[in-house]
Design a protein around this motif. Structure first.
Motif, PDB file in Angstrom:
ATOM      1  N   ALA A  60       0.897  -1.265  -0.112  1.00  0.00           N
ATOM      2  CA  ALA A  60       0.265   0.258   0.271  1.00  0.00           C
ATOM      3  C   ALA A  60       1.536   1.762   0.027  1.00  0.00           C
ATOM      4  CB  ALA A  60      -0.950  -0.176   0.865  1.00  0.00           C
ATOM      5  N   GLY A  63       1.715   1.713  -3.331  1.00  0.00           N
ATOM      6  CA  GLY A  63       0.986   2.246  -4.289  1.00  0.00           C
ATOM      7  C   GLY A  63       0.975   3.884  -4.472  1.00  0.00           C
ATOM      8  N   ALA A  67       0.711   5.503  -8.990  1.00  0.00           N
ATOM      9  CA  ALA A  67      -0.097   5.938  -9.329  1.00  0.00           C
ATOM     10  C   ALA A  67       0.262   7.047  -9.528  1.00  0.00           C
ATOM     11  CB  ALA A  67      -1.531   5.889  -8.026  1.00  0.00           C
ATOM     12  N   THR A 191       0.624  -9.130  -9.182  1.00  0.00           N
ATOM     13  CA  THR A 191       0.649  -7.504 -10.140  1.00  0.00           C
ATOM     14  C   THR A 191       1.145  -7.804 -11.804  1.00  0.00           C
ATOM     15  OG1 THR A 191       0.077  -6.074  -8.067  1.00  0.00           O
ATOM     16  CG2 THR A 191       0.438  -4.847 -10.360  1.00  0.00           C
ATOM     17  N   ASN A 241      -5.346   8.740  -2.836  1.00  0.00           N
ATOM     18  CA  ASN A 241      -3.858   8.122  -2.325  1.00  0.00           C
ATOM     19  C   ASN A 241      -3.032   8.997  -0.588  1.00  0.00           C
ATOM     20  OD1 ASN A 241      -3.315   5.795  -3.757  1.00  0.00           O
ATOM     21  ND2 ASN A 241      -3.388   7.862  -5.908  1.00  0.00           N
ATOM     22  N   ASN A 244      -3.193   6.673   2.021  1.00  0.00           N
ATOM     23  CA  ASN A 244      -2.171   6.243   2.944  1.00  0.00           C
ATOM     24  C   ASN A 244      -1.355   6.295   3.121  1.00  0.00           C
ATOM     25  OD1 ASN A 244      -3.941   3.304   1.821  1.00  0.00           O
ATOM     26  ND2 ASN A 244      -3.655   3.607  -0.460  1.00  0.00           N
ATOM     27  N   ASP A 260      -5.951  -0.169   4.738  1.00  0.00           N
ATOM     28  CA  ASP A 260      -5.787  -1.206   2.982  1.00  0.00           C
ATOM     29  C   ASP A 260      -7.076  -2.144   2.764  1.00  0.00           C
ATOM     30  OD1 ASP A 260      -4.417  -1.269  -0.028  1.00  0.00           O
ATOM     31  OD2 ASP A 260      -4.318  -3.140   1.288  1.00  0.00           O
ATOM     32  N   LYS A 264      -9.884  -2.379   0.371  1.00  0.00           N
ATOM     33  CA  LYS A 264     -10.000  -2.963  -0.651  1.00  0.00           C
ATOM     34  C   LYS A 264     -10.990  -4.150  -0.807  1.00  0.00           C
ATOM     35  CE  LYS A 264      -6.061  -2.540  -2.760  1.00  0.00           C
ATOM     36  NZ  LYS A 264      -4.816  -2.593  -2.510  1.00  0.00           N
TER      37      LYS A 264
END
Length: 506
Positions: A60, A63, A67, A191, A241, A244, A260, A264
């Motif tokens: 996380a 991420g 992004a 991923t 974001n 996080n 997270d 999710k």
């Protein structure tokens, strides 16, 4: 075909097919999402039992960085390919190489700066996790324009198969890795595997191959269109974001892991439903810009079905979070239940807000979209900064409050011009919102009295939520239209299945 004349126009679907395209596209999207969201929820449920909260916390932390840089890699060019009425293969080739060049630069930048990110979080293990994950940007860029071509040509069946293949491969690789070596690397490996499968699939389906790098006339206009989309995504990045980042920085990896998992389990699947529907609606609505009545009918047809399919489920899970979270994730994740409940309240606003993106992009109003994104992000980020001072649950509550407060100004902006006017707020938006909130309120009151073990309670709660939602929604004329549409689609679907069964027997 392999290479095409640079001045040749890229094909799209015939105009007369749009009505059927929406139905077929929505059907394929629904099937795809059964697989995709099912895999994601399955991943959350199963991997939560194999990995620790700190493992999810590490990924996380990665991420937001991925992004952020991915926004510059895409530059809104995929939406430009889909929305543009007239597009040449020369322009498509130029966009392909722009994507490749930018994504390669972002990958190199991320590999070089990974130690700085690890130092920011005080997590040395992040360095190589981030470096390997950065390869995902380049892998996805290789297939970006091919995927956009599938979307432009409204080949939703293949898009659905691609999404399902990516979801399954991601889940399978993550699970196998977690069984052999339970660590954050299982999530990274899944991923990367999903990106490889997705890129290989679209290259196999789209026979167009890029030519040597060169610019083409009109490419600048496409980049300008994409800039508006990128501006919105950049603003949206912070609102999606910063939570996080703040939780990881202030409360640590374990707290972020709990947050997270709650996110999710609820909001991430919601966003994953909106994205495939966007792939159906943006190209269809883009071709209807000169037919305002047809445009509005097509939009609200899908919008209503989306609300009916999503809002009652969100309402039920939110009201029953104390039952849902331990049942789905395991007892060790019970501390996520209050976070899940707060995020669920925000989830009641998400399905009402997300479809506005279809309208902004299909109408070419990306500059307005970018400005709204900036204002929306500023409000959301302020809520995060205030909430995180008190705790993770408080941050989620602050997010829920601002999510609902933003709905009215958002819809007033989108209805300011274009085929969807301000009357739509009272006729279409308010009835769906009231039905969703009512379903949540009823479940919250009666949740303690529902019978049986956890699974039975959840099933009873979901059934009651859908019944209450439909009863309240049907008070409006729009709700009755949606109910009739569900009936028609059910009859058509049953008839189609009988015809196919008869053909097989014959």
């Amino acid at each position: 075909m392999s290479k095409r004349d640079p001045d040749e126009t890229v094909e799209t679907s015939a105009q007369g097919s749009y009505g059927g395209t929406v139905v077929r596209g929505s059907f394929h999207t629904a099937l795809s999402q059964l697989v995709t969201v099912g895999c994601q929820i399955g991943s959350v449920i199963i991997l939560s039992r194999l990995l620790e909260a700190s493992d999810f916390g590490l990924v996380a932390m990665i991420g937001p960085v991925i992004a952020f840089l991915s926004m510059f890699k895409e530059m809104g060019l995929l939406q430009a390919v889909i929305q543009k009425k007239s597009l040449t293969y020369g322009q498509l080739n130029a966009l392909f190489w722009i994507n490749i060049a930018v994504s390669l630069a972002m990958t190199v930048l991320l590999i070089a700066t990974a130690p700085l990110v690890a130092a920011f979080y005080n997590e040395p293990e992040l360095t190589w996790l981030l470096r390997v994950m950065s390869l995902n940007m380049f892998l996805s860029a290789l297939g970006a324009q091919h995927f956009a071509l599938l979307n432009r040509r409204m080949m939703f069946g293949r898009i659905a198969v691609n999404a399902g293949a990516v979801a399954i491969s991601t889940l399978v690789v993550s699970l196998l890795w977690a069984l052999v070596s339970p660590s954050a690397w299982a999530l990274v490996a899944g991923t990367i595997a999903g990106s490889i499968v997705g890129t290989v699939t679209v290259w196999a389906w789209v026979p167009w191959r890029p030519d040597r790098p060169r610019m083409a006339a009109g490419t600048g206009d496409l980049v300008g269109f994409g800039a508006g989309v990128t501006g919105f995504k950049m603003a949206n990045f912070f609102s999606r974001n910063l939570d996080n980042i703040l939780i990881g920085r202030v409360w640590g990896g374990t707290a972020l892991g709990y947050y997270d998992r709650a996110y999710k389990l609820l909001l991430f699947p919601l966003n994953r439903v909106a994205q495939p529907l966007s792939r159906v609606m943006v190209p269809v609505l883009s071709r209807m810009q000169d037919e305002p009545e047809r445009y509005a009918r097509a939009f609200f047809r899908v919008f209503g079905l989306m609300q009916l399919g999503i809002l009652p489920g969100v309402a039920a899970l939110t009201a029953m979070s104390d039952t849902a979270v331990p049942f789905l994730l395991g007892e060790k994740w019970a501390d996520s239940a209050p976070i899940f409940a707060a995020l669920g309240l925000a989830g009641l606003a998400q399905p009402l807000a997300n479809p506005t993106g279809w309208l902004f992009i299909s109408q070419g109003r990306t500059t307005e979209m970018a400005w709204w994104g900036l204002v929306s992000a500023a409000v959301t980020c302020f809520a995060f900064v205030v909430g995180v001072q008190f705790g993770v649950v408080e941050l989620a509550i602050a997010y829920a409050i601002v999510s609902h407060l933003k709905l009215i100004p958002l819809w007033m902006l989108i209805c300011r011009k274009g085929p969807v006017d301000a009357r739509a707020i009272g006729r279409h938006i308010v009835p769906a919102f009231v039905a969703g909130v009512t379903a949540f309120g009823v479940l919250w009151v009666v949740e303690a009295s529902l019978p049986g073990p956890s699974l039975v309670r959840l099933l009873c709660g979901a059934a009651l939520s859908y019944a209450v939602f439909m009863a309240v929604f049907a008070v409006s004329g729009y709700g009755r239209q949606v109910a009739a549409e569900v009936g028609d689609l059910t009859v058509k679907g049953a008839t189609e299945l009988r015809h196919r069964a008869a053909k097989r027997l014959a």
